[in-house]
Design a protein around this motif. Structure first.
Motif, PDB file in Angstrom:
ATOM      1  N   UNK A 223       0.853  -1.197   0.000  1.00 33.88           N
ATOM      2  CA  UNK A 223       0.000   0.000   0.000  1.00 33.88           C
ATOM      3  C   UNK A 223       0.881   1.238   0.000  1.00 33.88           C
ATOM      4  N   UNK A 224       0.302   2.335  -0.438  1.00 31.52           N
ATOM      5  CA  UNK A 224       1.045   3.589  -0.543  1.00 31.52           C
ATOM      6  C   UNK A 224       0.115   4.752  -0.264  1.00 31.52           C
ATOM      7  N   UNK A 226      -1.946   8.041   1.518  1.00 29.62           N
ATOM      8  CA  UNK A 226      -2.964   8.217   2.552  1.00 29.62           C
ATOM      9  C   UNK A 226      -4.200   7.454   2.121  1.00 29.62           C
ATOM     10  N   UNK A 227      -4.655   6.564   2.982  1.00 31.56           N
ATOM     11  CA  UNK A 227      -5.736   5.668   2.569  1.00 31.56           C
ATOM     12  C   UNK A 227      -6.842   5.657   3.607  1.00 31.56           C
ATOM     13  N   UNK A 228      -8.021   5.388   3.120  1.00 26.95           N
ATOM     14  CA  UNK A 228      -9.141   5.134   4.030  1.00 26.95           C
ATOM     15  C   UNK A 228      -9.516   3.673   3.808  1.00 26.95           C
ATOM     16  N   UNK A 229      -9.136   2.829   4.738  1.00 32.47           N
ATOM     17  CA  UNK A 229      -9.375   1.403   4.578  1.00 32.47           C
ATOM     18  C   UNK A 229     -10.798   1.091   5.019  1.00 32.47           C
ATOM     19  N   UNK A 230     -11.504   0.363   4.178  1.00 32.51           N
ATOM     20  CA  UNK A 230     -12.890   0.008   4.479  1.00 32.51           C
ATOM     21  C   UNK A 230     -12.924  -1.498   4.726  1.00 32.51           C
ATOM     22  N   UNK A 237     -14.071   1.734   9.204  1.00 31.39           N
ATOM     23  CA  UNK A 237     -13.101   2.546   8.441  1.00 31.39           C
ATOM     24  C   UNK A 237     -11.842   2.769   9.273  1.00 31.39           C
ATOM     25  N   UNK A 238     -10.731   2.553   8.662  1.00 29.47           N
ATOM     26  CA  UNK A 238      -9.460   2.871   9.323  1.00 29.47           C
ATOM     27  C   UNK A 238      -8.709   3.826   8.412  1.00 29.47           C
ATOM     28  N   UNK A 239      -8.436   5.030   8.917  1.00 26.49           N
ATOM     29  CA  UNK A 239      -7.703   5.992   8.104  1.00 26.49           C
ATOM     30  C   UNK A 239      -6.234   5.875   8.448  1.00 26.49           C
ATOM     31  N   UNK A 240      -5.487   5.544   7.458  1.00 30.25           N
ATOM     32  CA  UNK A 240      -4.066   5.362   7.730  1.00 30.25           C
ATOM     33  C   UNK A 240      -3.241   6.159   6.728  1.00 30.25           C
ATOM     34  N   UNK A 241      -2.072   6.493   7.150  1.00 31.46           N
ATOM     35  CA  UNK A 241      -1.078   7.082   6.257  1.00 31.46           C
ATOM     36  C   UNK A 241       0.085   6.114   6.264  1.00 31.46           C
ATOM     37  N   UNK A 242       0.277   5.543   5.119  1.00 34.70           N
ATOM     38  CA  UNK A 242       1.294   4.498   5.058  1.00 34.70           C
ATOM     39  C   UNK A 242       2.653   5.098   5.336  1.00 34.70           C
ATOM     40  N   UNK A 246       4.575   2.491  10.334  1.00 35.98           N
ATOM     41  CA  UNK A 246       3.257   1.857  10.382  1.00 35.98           C
ATOM     42  C   UNK A 246       3.323   0.453   9.799  1.00 35.98           C
ATOM     43  N   UNK A 247       4.033   0.332   8.670  1.00 35.46           N
ATOM     44  CA  UNK A 247       4.154  -0.990   8.054  1.00 35.46           C
ATOM     45  C   UNK A 247       4.886  -1.947   8.990  1.00 35.46           C
TER      46      UNK A 247
END
Lengths: 296, 660
Positions: A223-224, A226-230, A237-242, A246-247
């Protein structure tokens, strides 16, 4: 992803599986005479043990040769050959419908393989999903002629069941009070935890195997940004910034998750195995499951 | 530190709205891409773990935001244009005097000294407050107002940039006159009660020069206060320059020699390679050692060269290139035209008919009656001759015999008579005047011995003012020469031949043919010199022509053709002599003569600045503000560079997903 034109079990795989046999660490009594020695002594050609004669025993089993030597009556006991109850429990939740091949398809392949091994050995094979309605239990299959029924049934399994892991296992246990081998194929991704579900299995005194299926995307997320994981199941919803930390943290969590499941199973006498969806089923059946002692 | 906003206030509003917009956009999180995953279970657990130190985590998360805000902040500060290390400009009126003389082309500082001066003035212009006005004057030997008082910095900068280097020498006086015109208007008005007298405008004067100009006397600075002199250039800039390059006819006829003199203004002895080119082709080369602070000369034998342009190049490798080249030109030989009007003068006719004389002149002999002819009048008025000799006769007025005749447009020699008009007067004739003195320094009397010359009868002359007495006798001047509107009239007070008798024994002495030759060489000297004259850049050159067309053409060294109309006294004045080199003069598309323009100015070649030595203006000593670096350090460039660096870092962070 649930259905593909490629057959679930290839002829090569079937040929390989024909040589195999399901092994239970505990020998369980079946209801019908099968091809399997039972703990119960019974009527078979295979000798098991002697025991002193007590009144009322069947005279046909007295070992007269021994009586001639020792002048004591001993009863010859033979192994009873029984059938084995093999249950395969597939997690068909939405989260299983990911990966290439999807985890669900992979689970179905595994279930089919194990089921076929059982069918070949005249075991009683029952494949169910976690979300199986209470009143419509899965088909009970025996004999290799039922292979196609089993495959049809597997094909019919679609992702999208909403039952939690523990509910599904609990229902399964209620439906199937007997003993036997139960193979739970799941990704164990349940926000309520997998521990309760596994405890149910332990409580049934079943010979439980947990095959933990994870997709490559989960093991090595690519993943790369800023994502909003559903969440596919509950739309959480999990909002993450890769980021690298974090990884790193994710991998640590994943490792902890896997280790937790493994040690939980080991402590409770269950066999745990991690299966990655990229590992071909043939290899898994031939090497890994054989090493774990599920098949022989 | 000073702030000079580059934007008007109403442009600031949208700019200042950008950072809040960026923050807003960041919190709107428009950029998060939705992605469906099997389960957020593990991700949530991971995030929860990271949330333990959530403030730090937040900082990490929004590093990109902070970087973006930092870039914006830097850009905004850059637009505010902070500056520091600046000099305070005194006064609201500033006059910048920029030296653009030849020596400002020295490359010891910056691209050259003029550019360095411009840079420093630009820095001063940047410092100007909005209510101050400035004026720019460029000066070499001539001053030019490049820009009158204005507060527009843009205009000042444009005009400053347009100042070009000239090849001229330097003189501060005229620039100061121009500068003081506004500051001290009273000096220009006739009376203090004059209504036209403007309010004096006190102004600060900034002189940007290398200081190589003669001191200015008789100048009061008045309201020009303060005066700052900024020396431009290195105090020890070494330079070697050609200070002289001439060609001369040698002792043998037709043989030409070229002489060059170089001066070394440096502190070490330098060996210079000299190359001589004729029409672009190398014809000679030599080496010359020039001791420090001294000069050295060399000569080139040119042989028989009829005409051509010579160029001397000195490979000095010093900081000033303009004085490393010099030009000379040899004009095609032309014989002078001499008209002799005489009732008969055998010795003079004989002396003007020798072989040597034939090479030099074209002699026309006419009887006295020719003076009345129309042809004579036309020729005299048109200047068809270089020298007219009137032997015992004078020009007559054709219209009115009572009025004196007109003198021709040529040099004249009157033998035994006075020129018409009132300028020349004479006493009564005396017998046997004794020659007591001759002016041997004058070219006419060069190499002439008059010791044993007897004069039978002579008229003591009373030459007009400005004349030179060439032969003096006990009775009075016997031979004198006086100027007349660009020509010269020589008057011999005694006859050579008169009424069938010789009136002097001069004619059979050796001195007489020499005198005749001097006469031809000096008075009959070609209006067009055999060896072209050299003038300094920027000085007008007066050209003469034999045919006197309405206009002649001059081809400059840059091969530009310029028309020159005929001016007063049949002179063609050519002004555009900025370039060094050989100028060719065309008459009816035929090249008739050349002239060269050379710098040959020791003051310009000596490019050492004298920061410790004040320049004198009138009674004021203006000290050089050595090390007075007028520079405003502009911050915006560095800020933008920094912003660019931060942008690169942000890009790296974004791409590498690296957070701290």
């Amino acid at each position: 992803m649930s259905t593909t034109s490629v057959p679930l079990l290839s002829p090569e795989l079937l040929a390989q599986l024909e040589q195999m046999e399901l092994v239970s660490r505990k020998v369980f009594r079946g209801r019908m005479k099968g091809e399997r020695r039972s703990k119960r002594k019974g009527q078979s050609v295979e000798f098991a043990d002697f025991r002193p004669y007590v009144a009322g025993d069947d005279l046909r089993f007295i070992d007269w040769n021994l009586y001639a030597r020792l002048e004591k009556l001993f009863l010859k006991m033979f192994m009873e050959e029984e059938d084995l109850h093999v249950y395969v429990l597939i997690d068909a939740s939405m989260s299983m419908d990911f990966g290439e091949p999807s985890k669900l398809r992979y689970a179905k392949q595994l279930a089919g393989s194990l089921g076929f091994v059982g069918l070949c050995r005249a075991d009683r094979v029952k494949i169910e999903t976690l979300g199986q309605p209470l009143r419509t239990p899965g088909p009970v299959l025996r004999g290799r002629r039922n292979l196609w029924r089993m495959l049809d049934y597997l094909d019919g399994i679609e992702a999208g069941e909403t039952a939690t892991l523990s509910e599904g296992v609990k229902n399964f246990c209620l439906r199937n009070p007997g003993k036997g081998i139960v193979v739970l194929i799941s990704d164990l991704m349940d926000k309520h935890g997998y521990e309760d579900a596994l405890r149910y299995l332990v409580a049934r005194q079943m010979d439980a195997y947990v095959i933990h299926v994870l997709s490559a995307e989960e093991l090595e997320p690519d993943l790369k940004g800023d994502l909003r994981l559903v969440d596919s199941e509950d739309s959480d919803i999990a909002e993450i910034t890769i980021s690298v930390p974090l990884l790193k943290r994710y991998k640590q969590t994943l490792a902890a998750f896997i280790d937790g499941a493994r040690s939980f199973c080991m402590k409770r006498g269950m066999a745990y195995m991690l299966a990655q969806n990229q590992l071909p089923v043939e290899q898994l059946m031939g090497n890994y499951l054989r090493q774990r002692g599920l098949v022989r | 530190m000073n702030w000079n906003s580059l934007l008007s206030p109403w442009l600031w509003a949208p700019l200042l709205a950008v950072p809040p917009a960026v923050i807003m956009l960041y919190f709107l999180k428009l950029k998060r891409q939705p992605l469906e995953v099997p389960s957020t279970y593990l991700w949530l657990k991971s995030i929860e773990d990271l949330h333990v130190n959530s403030l730090w985590q937040k900082l990490r998360q929004s590093l990109l935001l902070f970087l973006q805000l930092l870039i914006l902040l830097l850009a905004i500060i850059a637009l505010l244009n902070p500056t520091w290390q600046e000099q305070k400009l005194s006064g609201n009126h500033l006059i910048f005097l920029v030296d653009n003389s030849a020596s400002m082309g020295a490359t010891d500082v910056g691209p050259n000294r003029l550019e360095e001066a411009k840079r420093q003035i630009n820095a001063l212009i940047d410092e100007m407050t909005s209510d101050s006005e400035a004026m720019i004057i460029s000066f070499s030997d001539d001053a030019q107002v490049e820009q009158n008082f204005t507060s527009s910095r843009r205009q000042l900068r444009e005009r400053l940039a347009s100042i070009q280097l000239t090849n001229r020498p330097t003189s501060l006086a005229e620039a100061l006159q121009v500068a003081s015109g506004l500051a001290n208007p009273g000096q220009a008005a006739f009376d203090s009660s004059d209504q036209l007298v403007a309010e004096p405008v006190p102004a600060a004067l900034y002189i940007f020069s290398d200081g190589r100009f003669p001191e200015v006397r008789n100048f009061a600075l008045g309201n020009l206060d303060p005066v700052k002199y900024v020396p431009i250039g290195e105090p020890d800039a070494a330079n070697i320059g050609i200070v002289s390059f001439t060609t001369q006819r040698g002792e043998k006829p037709g043989q030409l020699q070229a002489f060059a003199r170089l001066e070394n203004y440096g502190a070490t002895e330098v060996t210079v390679e000299l190359t001589l080119l004729r029409e672009g082709n190398l014809i000679d080369a030599s080496q010359l050692k020039v001791p420090p602070g001294d000069s050295a000369a060399t000569a080139f034998e040119l042989g028989e060269i009829e005409a051509g342009a010579l160029e001397l190049r000195a490979a000095t490798g010093d900081k000033l290139a303009i004085d490393d080249v010099a030009y000379a030109s040899i004009n095609p030989p032309q014989r002078s035209k001499v008209l002799l009007i005489t009732p008969g003068n055998e010795p003079l006719q004989f002396a003007l008919a020798t072989t040597r004389a034939e090479q030099l002149l074209e002699l026309t002999i006419e009887p006295v009656d020719y003076l009345k002819a129309e042809a004579y009048r036309n020729q005299a008025a048109a200047g068809a001759f270089d020298l007219v000799i009137y032997d015992r006769c004078v020009p007559v007025n054709a219209q009115d015999a009572t009025k004196p005749g007109e003198l021709p447009q040529a040099n004249t020699l009157f033998v035994g008579v006075l020129p018409p008009g009132d300028a020349w007067k004479a006493d009564a004739k005396v017998d046997i005047p004794q020659i007591i003195d001759t002016d041997r320094s004058h070219p006419l009397m060069n190499l002439i011995e008059m010791g044993n010359v007897l004069i039978y009868e002579g008229t003591p002359l009373k030459p007009p003012p400005g004349s030179t007495v060439l032969i003096d006798s006990n009775a009075g001047p016997m031979f004198a020469i006086g100027p007349r509107e660009g020509f010269e009239d020589a008057v011999l007070g005694f006859e050579i031949v008169g009424e069938g008798h010789y009136r002097t024994n001069w004619w059979f002495q050796q001195g007489f043919p020499v005198f005749a030759m001097n006469l031809v060489n000096y008075l009959g000297s070609r209006q067009v010199e055999a060896v072209a004259g050299s003038s300094t850049p920027g000085q007008p050159v007066a050209l003469r022509s034999l045919v006197k067309p309405d206009k002649i053409a001059v081809i400059t060294p840059a091969q530009k053709r310029m028309e020159v109309p005929r001016g007063r006294q049949n002179l063609y004045t050519f002004h555009d002599t900025q370039q060094l080199g050989v100028y060719r003069v065309l008459e009816a598309d035929t090249e008739t003569q050349r002239f060269v323009v050379n710098l040959f100015d020791g003051a310009e070649s000596d490019i050492r600045t004298r920061p410790d030595q004040p320049i004198k203006i009138g009674h004021t000593d203006v000290a050089g503000e050595s090390g007075w670096e007028v520079s405003r350090r502009d911050g915006w460039k560095w800020l933008l560079m920094l912003a660019l660096g931060v942008l690169l870092f942000e890009w790296y962070v974004y791409n590498r997903r690296v957070y701290l």
